[in-house]
Design an enzyme around this catalytic site. Structure first.
Site, mmCIF file in Angstrom:
data_model
loop_
_atom_site.group_PDB
_atom_site.id
_atom_site.type_symbol
_atom_site.label_atom_id
_atom_site.label_comp_id
_atom_site.label_asym_id
_atom_site.label_seq_id
_atom_site.Cartn_x
_atom_site.Cartn_y
_atom_site.Cartn_z
ATOM 1 N N LYS A 59 -10.172 -15.809 0.980
ATOM 2 C CA LYS A 59 -9.362 -16.836 1.655
ATOM 3 C C LYS A 59 -10.023 -17.277 2.960
ATOM 4 O O LYS A 59 -10.021 -18.469 3.281
ATOM 5 C CB LYS A 59 -7.956 -16.306 1.919
ATOM 6 C CG LYS A 59 -7.144 -16.120 0.643
ATOM 7 C CD LYS A 59 -5.822 -15.410 0.928
ATOM 8 C CE LYS A 59 -5.055 -15.147 -0.356
ATOM 9 N NZ LYS A 59 -3.808 -14.375 -0.097
ATOM 10 N N HIS A 99 -1.999 0.161 5.433
ATOM 11 C CA HIS A 99 -1.032 0.404 4.353
ATOM 12 C C HIS A 99 0.047 1.350 4.841
ATOM 13 O O HIS A 99 -0.126 2.102 5.795
ATOM 14 C CB HIS A 99 -1.699 0.937 3.092
ATOM 15 C CG HIS A 99 -2.469 2.205 3.279
ATOM 16 N ND1 HIS A 99 -1.878 3.442 3.405
ATOM 17 C CD2 HIS A 99 -3.789 2.429 3.388
ATOM 18 C CE1 HIS A 99 -2.800 4.361 3.556
ATOM 19 N NE2 HIS A 99 -3.979 3.767 3.565
#
Length: 120
Positions: A59, A99
């Protein structure tokens, strides 16, 4: 800054996917596979983090995956400190992976070359 990308995914989704050899070898480079196999019980979180990092890098490059860039075109490594780094594609990137119990996320910034301005 030339580009910014971010991604988030459920760890359980990647945990189920990496159990399939075809997914594992399609998404992760041989070096990444070796690193992931060394992660023991942390492998699902690490695999999800790398997956997000690859999505974020694509991206940031402005292409996304499947638009001229594949998972194998992107390789993530780690410094001795454990910090993630973009080994491929070429370019200056800042990369962050994180995470928790359920989700992994990554953000990638593609920096401009020194002395060059952002495209107008």
């Amino acid at each position: 800054m030339l580009g910014l990308g971010t991604d988030i995914i459920e760890i359980r989704r990647i945990e189920n996917a990496v159990a399939r050899e075809r997914f594992f070898s399609r998404v992760y480079t041989p070096a990444e596979q070796q690193w992931l196999c060394s992660r023991g019980d942390n492998m699902p979180q690490s695999a999800a983090g790398l997956f997000c990092a690859k999505e974020a890098v694509a991206k940031a490059c402005g292409t996304g995956l499947g638009e001229g860039m594949s998972f194998q075109d992107i390789e993530i490594g780690h410094l001795e400190s454990g910090a993630p780094v973009v080994l491929r594609p070429a370019g200056r990137f800042v990369l962050s992976i994180s995470h928790c119990q359920e989700y992994a996320t990554a953000t990638a910034i593609l920096l401009d070359d020194e002395g060059k301005k952002d495209p107008e």
